[in-house]
Design an enzyme around this catalytic site. Structure first.
Site, PDB file in Angstrom:
ATOM      1  N   ARG A 153      -6.567  10.370   0.047  1.00  0.00           N
ATOM      2  CA  ARG A 153      -6.386  10.873  -1.314  1.00  0.00           C
ATOM      3  C   ARG A 153      -7.723  11.040  -2.014  1.00  0.00           C
ATOM      4  O   ARG A 153      -7.898  11.953  -2.809  1.00  0.00           O
ATOM      5  CB  ARG A 153      -5.455   9.930  -2.087  1.00  0.00           C
ATOM      6  CG  ARG A 153      -3.996  10.062  -1.651  1.00  0.00           C
ATOM      7  CD  ARG A 153      -3.117   8.948  -2.202  1.00  0.00           C
ATOM      8  NE  ARG A 153      -3.259   7.722  -1.429  1.00  0.00           N
ATOM      9  CZ  ARG A 153      -3.231   6.502  -1.945  1.00  0.00           C
ATOM     10  NH1 ARG A 153      -3.097   6.343  -3.247  1.00  0.00           N
ATOM     11  NH2 ARG A 153      -3.359   5.447  -1.170  1.00  0.00           N
TER      12      ARG A 153
ATOM     13  N   HIS B 159       0.866  -1.184   0.000  1.00  0.00           N
ATOM     14  CA  HIS B 159       0.000   0.000   0.000  1.00  0.00           C
ATOM     15  C   HIS B 159       0.892   1.220   0.000  1.00  0.00           C
ATOM     16  O   HIS B 159       1.859   1.284   0.754  1.00  0.00           O
ATOM     17  CB  HIS B 159      -0.880  -0.041   1.254  1.00  0.00           C
ATOM     18  CG  HIS B 159      -2.006   0.939   1.234  1.00  0.00           C
ATOM     19  ND1 HIS B 159      -1.809   2.291   1.346  1.00  0.00           N
ATOM     20  CD2 HIS B 159      -3.341   0.765   1.087  1.00  0.00           C
ATOM     21  CE1 HIS B 159      -2.985   2.901   1.295  1.00  0.00           C
ATOM     22  NE2 HIS B 159      -3.934   1.999   1.131  1.00  0.00           N
TER      23      HIS B 159
END
Lengths: 618, 279
Positions: A255, A235
């Site tokens: 994000r 990740h």
């Protein structure tokens, strides 16, 4: 055989999202179900899932449907997915999410009162049903509180150390209770593995201690095949500072809500490298990217929301080329939107201002756990300062090879679902697809395991096998063989995998890793735990090590054979994607003499209908 | 930052004592890191329950310097280093070993609570409509990570022992402690019931359960539970007090009783959820 034995039609090993969903469905099938949890019920790794559950409900964008979700999943997986699983997943996920609501889950809402969906990497439309950034907790609690009323027996803090076989068929499992170290046999007609991943083979990971590859290793030793083990997802955003929290996940939702990645020079580097097959779907500039995050249907996604494999590699490149943050990561910033005049450069700042009245409150409302996590563990206010983030081992796409419809492995009676099974994700998983995977294939595994059990009588447990497994487990307690500290062996293995089979791989390093793994296997045999059988973590670690070593070897062998770069596998010595590898999967299995075997398995031809969908969505 | 002494309780249900260990403390470290370091280097059989190490699973509850905390969320720089850091298991629950306690009683209480049962779907496609402001309130309760710290400090449970003792198989032992009818559900299950009772879709009436089986009346609102909640849930103000009001309305208020009888006679359906109150 003087040992506690429980009889069930179906035994489910693992009580995260997939295991609970399987147990619920098997119970609905009218059979007797036992659910075995390594921890207390409701503590499984699913609680850590943050962003949401991907399902084409089309509540936020009416253009979404299963075909778009299918195409997104295949594109993200670089087309080595099991296309049938990707199809089933996309088609059935919406019903599984609605079912959770019927069982009491409380998702965030759209203005017209439906389940709200958010943007996530690689998903064309807002698709993730969520609850702030604690979706996994909501899911597991819903399944848990529904499940306990469905008649299943729950065995908590019980670790399975071996599957029991009668000829070819799996007929049960042997485990021990952590509390008292007593062994227990589960005698069952069908066994469902739902044990999650392998993150604890790596030093930097977002995974909890339970993620030691138990299901992968149990299935391997019982004769099942492991597929695509080379695909380990790093990740892109784990915490990097302070050291003790290194690896803890920072949700992609950051994000999705407009968080940007910036290097030490203040440059938003994700705009610098946009893969060709995503170019049409990526924002041209910062304003467009942010409008996408705020729900502008005509805008394309910001480059921060490209797939995880790509973002992780871009971050690594920045760090390697000397543009990293002080502690070896990059900056992830949501605080930019709280700065005075943040939107002044936009052509249409009013669009933003109408949607975000108070940026600080907006961040706290959308990302409550992240705010809390950085405040308490990092001593940092994410509404005021950027976070430091770097890649962390998060998920394994590879796993037990199963039939797409029934989730049964090649071993009769042995089913697998969730992270420990393989197929839907291909070379890279899209965020949000794991929670839906757990539900869709958990349900199917439970359904078909119950069906399988109903059609058969119980097999016979072999007492010799049980005796032998118990003896080998007990041998670690004050072992006379040697004095290896199991924690040290695990720590050394984590370093080997982190350094030699990590985010960037080469043949030479991986061959060295195999040698090191062989040494570690020998050391693991001599591992010794002082004390007795009652709640003894040293002893548990000795037993977990066997599984960790098996999956580490499988990952390494498969990664060596795939001499190309695709999705999560990046080979520095073969940096290009190669067509010849695009139509096959790696398969690891146990050979007749106990050695690890490798072979390639061709991917069956995709039906024309699905090919057409992929073409249309390009 | 140097070496710090950790004074950790070691033992089992037959008894135990505090042992001192030294651990190297570095920047940003939490108490659970120190426990792991001690486990890996000095005491491999030191029992401790943990999973996520990120404050999300609620497994590593213990008492640090006398305060009930999650060890994974207790930073070393919030504790004095010049004296031993005292680590004990949660006091209210029976000991299994070292820092691990038997919390199985909580799972049995949970099972007593009738599950969610929604009203018929609002839309032909089988889905419901709820506003965000309608669910804000129960989303707060649903943040609970079941660390059981609130159960641990609840003085009804802790001091008056209003919960069942269990044997090693998790069965309620007879002859010890209060009878099943005198048990108190504890704060965790008050907010669990609150999350169901205030759920806009739910149709089950759990007020008799609250009054008779979970004995909500025993809570005298000292708010100890709220103070220790790592998720900062307003357990007492937003959960227990509104539930107490409902129980009083249902069972003890003659006017409400009369109004209900009239309503029933007229066939008026009861409103299940109260108006939204902003925390």
């Amino acid at each position: 055989m003087n040992i506690q034995t429980h009889e069930h039609d179906v035994i489910v090993i693992g009580a995260g999202g997939a295991g609970l969903r399987a147990a619920i469905e098997a119970s609905a099938g009218g059979v007797s179900v036992g659910l075995v949890c390594k921890s207390l019920l409701g503590k499984a790794h699913t609680v850590m899932a943050e962003g949401g559950i991907a399902a084409a409900l089309a509540n936020v964008d009416e253009r979404d449907n299963w075909k778009v979700h299918f195409a997104d999943t295949m594109r993200g997986g670089q087309y080595v997915n099991n296309w049938r699983m990707a199809q089933i997943h996309a088609q059935e996920a919406p019903a599984r999410v609605r079912e959770l609501e019927a069982w009491g889950a409380v998702f965030d809402r759209t203005p017209d009162g439906r389940i709200l969906q958010r943007n996530f990497g690689g998903h064309r439309y807002p698709r993730l049903a969520h609850v702030g950034d604690r979706t996994g907790l909501e899911m597991i609690r819903t399944l848990q509180d529904h499940g306990i009323h469905q008649g299943m027996a729950v065995y908590m803090e019980c670790t399975i150390i071996s599957l029991l076989k009668d000829g070819e068929r799996v007929v049960g499992a042997l485990g021990y209770y952590r509390e008292n170290g007593r062994f227990v046999v589960f005698h069952a007609k069908a066994v469902v593995l739902a044990t999650g991943g392998v993150g604890k083979a790596y030093k930097i990971t977002s995974n909890s201690w339970e993620y030691t590859g138990d299901g992968h290793a149990l299935a391997y030793h019982a004769g099942a095949e492991l597929q695509d083990m080379e695909f380990v997802q790093f990740h892109p955003t784990g915490m990097v500072w302070p050291p003790s929290v290194r690896g803890i996940l920072v949700t992609e939702g950051v994000r999705g809500e407009g968080g940007i990645l910036v290097n030490s020079e203040g440059r938003r580097f994700m705009f610098d490298d946009i893969p060709e097959n995503y170019r049409n779907q990526t924002a041209k500039d910062e304003e467009e990217g942010f409008r996408y995050c705020l729900g502008d249907k005509n805008a394309n996604r910001p480059p921060e929301l490209l797939t995880r494999d790509h973002v992780a590699r871009c971050i690594r490149r920045e760090v390697k080329e000397g543009r990293g943050s002080p502690h070896g990561g990059v900056f992830l910033d949501v605080s930019w939107m709280t700065k005075p005049g943040a939107f002044n450069n936009f052509k249409d700042p009013e669009f933003v201002r109408a949607r975000i009245k108070d940026p600080v409150e907006h961040i706290k409302k959308k990302l409550p756990s992240m705010y809390h996590q950085f405040k308490e563990l990092g001593g940092l206010d994410i509404t005021k300062e950027p976070m430091e983030v770097g890649p962390t081992t998060h998920y394994i796409m590879g796993g037990i090879r199963v039939d797409a419809e029934t989730q049964m492995s090649r071993v009769p009676g042995l089913f697998a679902c969730g992270e420990c099974a393989c197929g839907i994700n291909g070379a890279n998983r899209l965020g949000g697809n794991s929670l839906s995977d757990l539900l869709v294939f958990g349900k199917r595994a439970g359904e078909f395991a119950a069906k399988y059990a109903k059609e058969r009588s119980a097999g016979r447990i072999n007492p010799q096998q049980v005796e032998q497994e118990m003896r080998s487990a007990l041998a670690f307690l004050d072992s006379p063989l040697g004095q290896e500290n199991p924690f040290q062996v695990q720590y050394d293995l984590q370093n080997v995998m982190q350094d030699l089979v990590g985010i960037v791989r080469t043949e030479g390093e991986m061959v060295k890793a195999l040698e090191r793994i062989e040494e570690l296997k020998e050391r693991a045999k001599r591992a010794s735990a002082p004390g007795n059988r009652e709640y003894n973590p040293g002893w548990h670690t000795c037993l977990d090590l066997r599984n960790l070593l098996t999956v580490s070897e499988a990952i390494t062998r498969a990664a060596i054979e795939r001499r190309e770069s695709r999705g999560a596998q990046f080979r520095e010595d073969y940096p290009e994607k190669k067509a010849e590898f695009g139509n096959r999967n790696t398969i690891i299995s146990k050979g007749p003499n106990g050695e690890m075997q490798f072979r390639w398995e061709p991917i069956p031809e995709m039906p024309a209908e699905l090919k057409r969908i992929i073409e249309e969505m390009k | 930052m140097g070496k710090v002494t950790f004074r950790i309780w070691r033992g089992d249900k037959s008894g135990g004592s505090f042992n001192d260990y030294q651990a190297e403390v570095s920047e940003g470290m939490v108490v659970l890191d120190a426990v792991h370091q001690i486990q890996a280097t000095q005491a491999p059989d030191l029992a401790c329950r943990w999973n996520c190490k990120a404050g999300k699973c609620g497994s590593c509850s213990a008492e640090v310097n006398g305060k009930p905390r999650l060890m994974c969320m207790t930073r070393m720089d919030t504790l004095p280093h010049d004296q031993p850091v005292l680590i004990q298991p949660m006091k209210a629950f029976p000991i299994i070993r070292d820092l691990v306690t038997d919390v199985s009683w909580n799972y049995r209480v949970n099972k007593k609570i009738p599950p969610f049962k929604p009203r018929p779907p609002d839309a032909p496609d089988g889905t419901w409509r709820m506003g965000q402001e309608e669910v804000d309130r129960i989303q707060e309760f649903r943040k609970c990570i079941e660390c059981f710290l609130c159960q641990n400090v609840c003085h009804v449970l802790r001091d008056h022992r209003r919960f069942g003792q269990t044997d090693t198989d998790g069965n309620l032992t007879s002859g010890k402690g209060p009878s099943e009818a005198e048990l108190f559900g504890g704060p965790r299950f008050m907010i669990r019931v609150a999350s169901l009772e205030m759920h806009p879709l739910d149709t089950v009436n759990r007020l008799p359960l609250l009054q008779k089986e979970l004995n909500i009346g025993l809570c005298n609102i000292t708010k100890c539970c709220t103070e220790v909640c790592p998720e900062h849930i307003h357990i007492t103000d937003n959960g227990i007090i509104p539930l107490k009001e409902r129980v009083v309305d249902e069972f003890y208020d003659p006017l409400m009783w009369a109004a209900r009888k009239v309503g029933e006679a007229l066939g008026i359906r009861r409103r299940k959820s109260l108006p939204i109150v902003k925390p």
